[in-house]
Motif scaffolding. Structure first.
Motif, PDB file in Angstrom:
ATOM      1  N   GLN A 279       0.863  -1.179   0.000  1.00  0.00           N
ATOM      2  CA  GLN A 279       0.000   0.000   0.000  1.00  0.00           C
ATOM      3  C   GLN A 279       0.899   1.228   0.000  1.00  0.00           C
ATOM      4  O   GLN A 279       1.339   1.707   1.047  1.00  0.00           O
ATOM      5  N   VAL A 280       1.183   1.719  -1.181  1.00  0.00           N
ATOM      6  CA  VAL A 280       2.123   2.821  -1.353  1.00  0.00           C
ATOM      7  C   VAL A 280       1.518   3.883  -2.266  1.00  0.00           C
ATOM      8  O   VAL A 280       0.695   3.582  -3.129  1.00  0.00           O
ATOM      9  N   THR A 281       1.934   5.113  -2.050  1.00  0.00           N
ATOM     10  CA  THR A 281       1.604   6.199  -2.958  1.00  0.00           C
ATOM     11  C   THR A 281       2.817   6.436  -3.843  1.00  0.00           C
ATOM     12  O   THR A 281       3.857   6.906  -3.375  1.00  0.00           O
ATOM     13  N   VAL A 282       2.709   6.063  -5.082  1.00  0.00           N
ATOM     14  CA  VAL A 282       3.805   6.242  -6.026  1.00  0.00           C
ATOM     15  C   VAL A 282       3.901   7.724  -6.375  1.00  0.00           C
ATOM     16  O   VAL A 282       2.891   8.354  -6.693  1.00  0.00           O
ATOM     17  N   PRO A 283       5.097   8.317  -6.337  1.00  0.00           N
ATOM     18  CA  PRO A 283       5.220   9.760  -6.571  1.00  0.00           C
ATOM     19  C   PRO A 283       5.105  10.139  -8.042  1.00  0.00           C
ATOM     20  O   PRO A 283       5.033   9.282  -8.928  1.00  0.00           O
ATOM     21  N   SER A 284       5.100  11.420  -8.294  1.00  0.00           N
ATOM     22  CA  SER A 284       4.997  11.954  -9.652  1.00  0.00           C
ATOM     23  C   SER A 284       6.043  11.352 -10.580  1.00  0.00           C
ATOM     24  O   SER A 284       7.189  11.113 -10.184  1.00  0.00           O
ATOM     25  N   ASN A 285       5.626  11.125 -11.807  1.00  0.00           N
ATOM     26  CA  ASN A 285       6.476  10.667 -12.906  1.00  0.00           C
ATOM     27  C   ASN A 285       7.097   9.298 -12.668  1.00  0.00           C
ATOM     28  O   ASN A 285       8.045   8.918 -13.348  1.00  0.00           O
ATOM     29  N   LYS A 286       6.587   8.546 -11.721  1.00  0.00           N
ATOM     30  CA  LYS A 286       6.982   7.156 -11.541  1.00  0.00           C
ATOM     31  C   LYS A 286       5.836   6.281 -12.051  1.00  0.00           C
ATOM     32  O   LYS A 286       4.668   6.569 -11.789  1.00  0.00           O
ATOM     33  N   GLU A 287       6.188   5.226 -12.769  1.00  0.00           N
ATOM     34  CA  GLU A 287       5.183   4.387 -13.409  1.00  0.00           C
ATOM     35  C   GLU A 287       5.392   2.914 -13.079  1.00  0.00           C
ATOM     36  O   GLU A 287       6.515   2.462 -12.891  1.00  0.00           O
ATOM     37  N   TYR A 288       4.292   2.199 -13.036  1.00  0.00           N
ATOM     38  CA  TYR A 288       4.329   0.734 -13.052  1.00  0.00           C
ATOM     39  C   TYR A 288       3.187   0.255 -13.923  1.00  0.00           C
ATOM     40  O   TYR A 288       2.326   1.042 -14.346  1.00  0.00           O
ATOM     41  N   MET A 289       3.171  -1.014 -14.222  1.00  0.00           N
ATOM     42  CA  MET A 289       2.147  -1.572 -15.108  1.00  0.00           C
ATOM     43  C   MET A 289       1.754  -2.954 -14.626  1.00  0.00           C
ATOM     44  O   MET A 289       2.503  -3.600 -13.874  1.00  0.00           O
ATOM     45  N   ILE A 290       0.600  -3.415 -15.060  1.00  0.00           N
ATOM     46  CA  ILE A 290       0.104  -4.734 -14.678  1.00  0.00           C
ATOM     47  C   ILE A 290      -0.129  -5.574 -15.929  1.00  0.00           C
ATOM     48  O   ILE A 290      -0.809  -5.137 -16.866  1.00  0.00           O
ATOM     49  N   PHE A 291       0.453  -6.765 -15.930  1.00  0.00           N
ATOM     50  CA  PHE A 291       0.167  -7.795 -16.920  1.00  0.00           C
ATOM     51  C   PHE A 291      -0.558  -8.935 -16.212  1.00  0.00           C
ATOM     52  O   PHE A 291      -0.733  -8.927 -14.992  1.00  0.00           O
ATOM     53  N   SER A 292      -0.963  -9.937 -16.973  1.00  0.00           N
ATOM     54  CA  SER A 292      -1.557 -11.125 -16.371  1.00  0.00           C
ATOM     55  C   SER A 292      -0.473 -11.918 -15.642  1.00  0.00           C
ATOM     56  O   SER A 292       0.701 -11.555 -15.662  1.00  0.00           O
ATOM     57  N   GLY A 293      -0.873 -13.012 -15.029  1.00  0.00           N
ATOM     58  CA  GLY A 293       0.087 -13.888 -14.378  1.00  0.00           C
ATOM     59  C   GLY A 293       0.598 -15.003 -15.269  1.00  0.00           C
ATOM     60  O   GLY A 293       1.281 -15.910 -14.800  1.00  0.00           O
ATOM     61  N   VAL A 294       0.301 -14.948 -16.567  1.00  0.00           N
ATOM     62  CA  VAL A 294       0.656 -16.014 -17.499  1.00  0.00           C
ATOM     63  C   VAL A 294       1.848 -15.584 -18.343  1.00  0.00           C
ATOM     64  O   VAL A 294       1.795 -14.557 -19.036  1.00  0.00           O
ATOM     65  N   LYS A 295       2.924 -16.361 -18.295  1.00  0.00           N
ATOM     66  CA  LYS A 295       4.123 -16.028 -19.054  1.00  0.00           C
ATOM     67  C   LYS A 295       3.885 -16.242 -20.550  1.00  0.00           C
ATOM     68  O   LYS A 295       3.106 -17.105 -20.960  1.00  0.00           O
ATOM     69  N   CYS A 296       4.586 -15.452 -21.350  1.00  0.00           N
ATOM     70  CA  CYS A 296       4.464 -15.595 -22.805  1.00  0.00           C
ATOM     71  C   CYS A 296       4.927 -16.962 -23.289  1.00  0.00           C
ATOM     72  O   CYS A 296       4.522 -17.420 -24.368  1.00  0.00           O
TER      73      CYS A 296
END
Length: 463
Positions: A279-296
């Motif tokens: 449970q974090v507040t990511v600061p300005s201009n910081k990014e993350y992304m979500i993919f599925s749990g299935v590997k390519c």
């Protein structure tokens, strides 16, 4: 990153008095009415984009080939990754699909619970009708594309902005609202939009909306949750960011920079293995992304296509009909950096981050229109108005900055949280971005999802 053609700019100028009458121009962008929902209609078309087939470290170049697509929701029916930029705190995220073996139902056939509500709520909705490229002559009148005087203008959307109205929708008492026609453009921000709404009367725009399909995204036995996050727990999804080569996953090169990597629990650092976000507040201009749990590498889920060597490669979330749910806050911070105090949530064709999200345009399919959907985006530092916009080649002559959007806005949740559902309905080519309430349980009934849709659609007389 988004550009306005000269023809489009001229059209916007001609409609400037209409905009000024009902909208505010702030920080290079127009903002009109606060809304609780945006419904995109007519989503999906036949087209193509340039897909990456190789990335050459020795020459710092990439090869591409044309990929064709067609059908409902395309290209947004391809696998999507979900992206977040601070300042932002994510409290819940989930992905749902309709229960198998059930066809989509017409709204008028839905459970009676979708038609009768014993509560009242202020609801406003913006309708975006995504169309094909329009051609006009020297007088601005529509003509065929083969006309010698034809000029393409990217009038890609007709936006209806009903006034916020307290409703108690029932089968016998549908809400009625006034409808205003507006035109707007935005030329600033990392994902700003260029859209022109109908210059015709409100009654003409309303007629366009009322003739749309009325099928519902709810299925007979509801929706099943396939991926879910709450702070410290991630089920069948993978957090990533752009820290490749720094902490045991991904890679770095002088040609292509940092690849994607596993994201650490702090939302900022890289990691050597998958971690659930705290449970974090990511600061300005910081990014993350979500993919599925299935590997390519799991080809039973289909192919991911080409992706950069030595990265943690995962599938995104595909399909014509799917639903994403969010609970988040976007508190202000005092950052003066690039993208300072400009939070955003958006979706990309998952091929983009697996090759190169930022950098050489030949090294991802983004520039040729494989798909981006901005869900909740602040366009200028410190703003409290969240804009949504669809970017692909539809309606913009193959330009990835096309699609459609509205300058009606969601209120930024600077204190407290906002809950929202993003519902892709392949049966009638609609895409709903809707503020909701209630719990995001492991299954959601058809009546629950249809209630979310009903509360907004009834305001625009779409039910």
């Amino acid at each position: 990153m988004k550009f306005i053609s000269q023809a489009c700019a001229a059209a916007l100028l001609s409609l400037a008095p209409l905009v000024a009458a009902s909208c505010d121009y702030v920080g290079g962008n127009y903002y009109c009415s606060e809304t609780d929902a945006v419904i995109y209609q007519n989503v999906g078309y036949s087209g193509s984009y340039q897909d990456v087939t190789s990335m050459d470290e020795s020459s710092c170049s990439c090869s591409q080939e044309s990929v064709s697509f067609e059908g409902s929701m395309s290209p947004l029916n391809e696998e999507l990754s979900v992206h977040f930029r601070g300042p932002l705190e994510l409290l819940q995220f989930g992905v749902y699909y309709p229960s198998s073996g059930n066809s989509l139902k017409k709204r008028e056939d839905c459970d009676v619970a979708t038609r009768h509500h014993d509560h009242k709520r202020d609801v406003a909705v913006a309708i975006v009708h995504v169309t094909s490229t329009m051609y006009v002559d020297g007088n601005g009148d529509p003509v065929a594309s083969t006309n010698p005087s034809a000029t393409a203008i990217y009038t890609t959307s007709s936006t209806l902005a009903p006034a916020s109205t307290t409703t108690s929708a029932t089968a016998d008492d549908e809400a009625s609202t006034s409808v205003s026609s507006s035109a707007a453009a935005s030329s600033e921000g990392s994902s700003s939009s260029a859209s022109v709404s109908s210059g015709s009367s409100a009654s003409t725009s309303s007629s366009s909306a009322s003739t749309s399909s009325t099928s519902s995204s709810g299925t007979g036995s509801g929706w099943n949750r396939v991926s879910y996050y709450t702070p410290g727990s991630a089920n069948n999804l993978t957090f990533m960011n752009h820290q490749g080569g720094t902490a045991g996953s991904g890679t770095w090169s002088s040609c292509f920079g940092n690849s994607i990597s596993y994201c650490a629990a702090d939302g900022v650092s890289g990691a050597g293995s998958p971690q659930a976000l705290d449970q974090v507040t990511v600061p300005s201009n910081k990014e993350y992304m979500i993919f599925s749990g299935v590997k390519c590498s799991d080809t039973s889920s289909g192919s991911c296509g080409y992706y950069r060597d030595d990265i943690p490669a995962y599938h995104g979330f595909g399909g014509d009909t799917k639903m994403f749910v969010f609970e988040f806050s976007m508190p202000h911070d005092d950052s003066s950096s690039y993208n300072g105090d400009m939070p955003a949530i958006w979706m990309l064709n998952a091929k983009i981050p697996r090759t190169l999200q930022y950098g050489n345009s030949d090294c991802s399919c983004w520039g040729t229109g494989c798909g981006e959907l901005d869900l909740f985006e602040i366009l200028s530092s410190g703003s409290e108005k969240l804009i949504t916009h669809l970017h692909d080649g539809q309606g913009d002559n193959g330009n990835s900055q096309g699609g459609g959007g509205t300058q009606d806005y969601f209120e930024r949740p600077t204190s407290g949280t906002l809950k929202a559902a993003v519902i892709f309905d392949g049966s009638d080519q609609t895409l709903h971005v809707v503020k909701v309430d209630g719990d995001f349980s492991s299954t959601l009934s058809a009546s629950t999802v249809n209630k979310w849709l009903k509360e907004s659609a009834s305001v625009a007389n779409l039910s």
